[in-house]
Design an enzyme around this catalytic site. Structure first.
Site, PDB file in Angstrom:
ATOM      1  N   GLU A 176       0.789  -1.227   0.000  1.00  0.00           N
ATOM      2  CA  GLU A 176       0.000   0.000   0.000  1.00  0.00           C
ATOM      3  C   GLU A 176       0.828   1.287   0.000  1.00  0.00           C
ATOM      4  O   GLU A 176       0.833   2.035   0.991  1.00  0.00           O
ATOM      5  CB  GLU A 176      -0.972   0.008   1.190  1.00  0.00           C
ATOM      6  CG  GLU A 176      -1.901  -1.191   1.209  1.00  0.00           C
ATOM      7  CD  GLU A 176      -2.985  -1.103   2.282  1.00  0.00           C
ATOM      8  OE1 GLU A 176      -2.900  -0.217   3.154  1.00  0.00           O
ATOM      9  OE2 GLU A 176      -3.915  -1.928   2.244  1.00  0.00           O
TER      10      GLU A 176
ATOM     11  N   GLU B  51      -5.271  -8.648   0.726  1.00  0.00           N
ATOM     12  CA  GLU B  51      -5.862  -8.345   2.039  1.00  0.00           C
ATOM     13  C   GLU B  51      -7.350  -8.095   1.854  1.00  0.00           C
ATOM     14  O   GLU B  51      -7.769  -7.473   0.876  1.00  0.00           O
ATOM     15  CB  GLU B  51      -5.272  -7.072   2.675  1.00  0.00           C
ATOM     16  CG  GLU B  51      -3.928  -7.248   3.294  1.00  0.00           C
ATOM     17  CD  GLU B  51      -3.383  -5.968   3.921  1.00  0.00           C
ATOM     18  OE1 GLU B  51      -4.185  -5.149   4.424  1.00  0.00           O
ATOM     19  OE2 GLU B  51      -2.162  -5.796   3.889  1.00  0.00           O
TER      20      GLU B  51
HETATM   21  C1  FCB Z   1      -4.437  -2.199   5.588  1.00  0.00           C
HETATM   22  C2  FCB Z   1      -3.027  -2.492   6.061  1.00  0.00           C
HETATM   23  C3  FCB Z   1      -2.954  -3.534   7.137  1.00  0.00           C
HETATM   24  C4  FCB Z   1      -4.083  -3.403   8.128  1.00  0.00           C
HETATM   25  C5  FCB Z   1      -5.408  -3.327   7.415  1.00  0.00           C
HETATM   26  C6  FCB Z   1      -6.605  -3.255   8.328  1.00  0.00           C
HETATM   27  O1  FCB Z   1      -4.495  -0.926   5.038  1.00  0.00           O
HETATM   28  O2  FCB Z   1      -2.242  -2.915   4.985  1.00  0.00           O
HETATM   29  O3  FCB Z   1      -1.691  -3.436   7.734  1.00  0.00           O
HETATM   30  O4  FCB Z   1      -3.862  -2.350   8.956  1.00  0.00           O
HETATM   31  O5  FCB Z   1      -5.418  -2.215   6.574  1.00  0.00           O
END
Ligand code: FCB
Length: 457
Positions: free
Chosen positions: A178, A364
């Protein structure tokens, strides 16, 4: 009689609905789980500095202990294995590998990750290694951090050492997690370390991170012959607050910085002209060769999906003249993030339509809700379970419609240090009792495990 984890499910879904070689993982990151912040030669990261600065983290906490994964990693990998996962995404803490400018690599830091990777392989978990998940060594921030171009070289040195040590065992590499958050939360809104507030600074940081990404892709390929290299971007479908032409135009501008600012250069189109015009003199300084480096072809794209963003026209807002709004009546997690499984499908299909990405992985996806431990010790996190099920079902439908998605990583295996929210937000499939460090699989984790073991629901 159905067990509680299978009661009132929102939709039927089975692992057999997906390809046999589909990658099923969980994601974690070093600073959020490891703890052991001063052990074995680890030096402070910008998150140690930030979280010990009063007022920066909501509950005043730090990652100094976190889930103590540094000592409990075997138990955690056992848990991942017992759930039936076939992959595990983790990140390397750079401050464990290098403890100063010109320092030699720290053998004890390398040893930890070497053991961790061996532990994954021994348990049938494919290691997915993220090289940078926000814990920049503080000594580099003291020299300007990612604003300083020299940090690109320092990162490549770190990548070279890590891939040399782990390259024979780790095939899947993610250069950065990110970059939006690294750059914008770290340097524009100041919500994350190092907590600066300047758009031109954030855009320069972002550019250097992206250049470091591109150079790392080439470096990793040179070091690891069969490497699969990608990046994990946080992307959002952007929706208009109303049907008005002004709000629709705001969507385009907002999407320009939130999504296309990353995707366009990665796929060889340079930064979006529209955004360059909006930011004017605040645009980053670009050196010859930078855009070619950023466009180094990827083996896959990692997408971190949490929620759609809704925007409206806001002429007074610099630079995008748009503003995020929270419409009433939408289903939301405890964080206020809209629950929109269909948004994930929309996003992935749009990315594939607009860019030649090759394989996509959801690197994620997850949710935070208030957890309650029952008298019998169980955690009936029905909302988190249903969030997971509904997103998997949406993904299944997208694949059936032709989407090139090859894997899914739930965020996260464990409750952990959620950055500026500290320990107030629990995203884990496993509950952590921070007083005892006891791990308890929640209903969501039990459901994921049953699903992965082939249960029918
Ligand atoms: C994302 C991050 C991760 C975590 C999630 C909830 O943006 O990559 O580390 O904090 O959110």
């Amino acid at each position: 009689m159905k067990t509680p984890i299978f009661k009132n499910l929102p939709v039927a879904i089975r692992r057999a609905d997906f390809a046999d070689d589909f990658v099923w993982g969980v994601s974690t990151s070093s600073y959020q789980i490891e703890g052991a912040a001063t052990l074995d030669g680890r030096v402070p990261s910008i998150w140690d500095t930030f979280s010990t600065t009063p007022g920066k983290v909501r509950d005043g906490s730090t990652g100094a202990e976190a889930c103590d994964h540094y000592h409990r990693w075997e138990e955690d990998l056992d848990l991942a294995q017992s759930m039936g996962l076939n992959a595990y995404r983790f990140s390397i803490a750079w401050p464990r590998i290098f403890n100063g400018v010109d320092a030699a690599p720290n053998a004890r830091g390398l040893e930890f990750y070497s053991k961790l990777v061996d532990g994954m392989l021994a348990r049938g978990l494919q290691p997915w290694c993220t090289l940078y998940h926000w814990d920049l060594p503080q000594y580099l921030q003291d020299q300007g951090g990612w604003e300083n171009r020299a940090t690109i070289a320092a990162y490549l040195q770190f990548v070279e050492v890590v891939t040399r040590h782990l390259g024979g065992r780790v095939r899947h590499w993610i250069t950065h997690n990110e970059p939006w958050c690294t750059a914008m939360h770290g340097n524009w809104d100041g919500m994350h370390a190092p907590g600066k507030r300047s758009l031109p600074l954030a855009l320069q940081v972002c550019h250097h991170v992206m250049v470091s990404h591109g150079r790392a892709v080439a470096l990793i390929r040179a070091q690891v012959p069969d490497a699969q290299v990608g990046i994990a971007l946080s992307l959002h479908p952007i929706r208009a607050a109303s049907d008005s032409a002004a709000d629709q135009a705001a969507v385009q501008r907002h999407d320009g910085l939130r999504n296309r600012w990353f995707l366009d250069p990665l796929y060889g189109r340079g930064y979006p002209q529209q955004v360059l015009e909006l930011v004017g003199d605040d645009a980053p300084r670009i050196e010859a060769g930078d855009m070619d480096a950023i466009a180094t072809p990827l083996d896959f794209l990692g997408v971190n999906y949490y929620f759609p963003e809704v925007v409206r026209d806001a002429p007074e807002q610099y630079p995008l003249r748009s503003e995020i709004v929270h419409l009433a009546g939408r289903e939301r997690t405890a964080f206020g993030w809209e629950v929109a499984p269909q948004g994930m499908v929309e996003l992935l299909q749009r990315i594939e339509r607009d860019y030649p990405t090759g394989p996509l992985y959801v690197t994620e996806n997850g949710s935070t809700y208030e957890d309650h431990v029952s008298a019998d010790g169980s955690i009936a996190d029905v909302q988190r379970r249903d969030y997971l099920i509904r997103h998997l079902a949406a993904m299944r439908d997208a694949i059936a419609a032709g989407a090139n998605i090859h894997g899914y990583f739930a965020w996260s295996l464990l409750d952990n240090f959620e950055w500026a929210e500290g320990y107030l937000r629990r995203f884990g499939l496993t509950y952590i009792d921070y007083a005892t460090q006891e791990r308890t699989l929640k209903h969501s984790g039990h459901w994921y495990s049953a699903f992965l073991h082939g249960a029918q629901n």
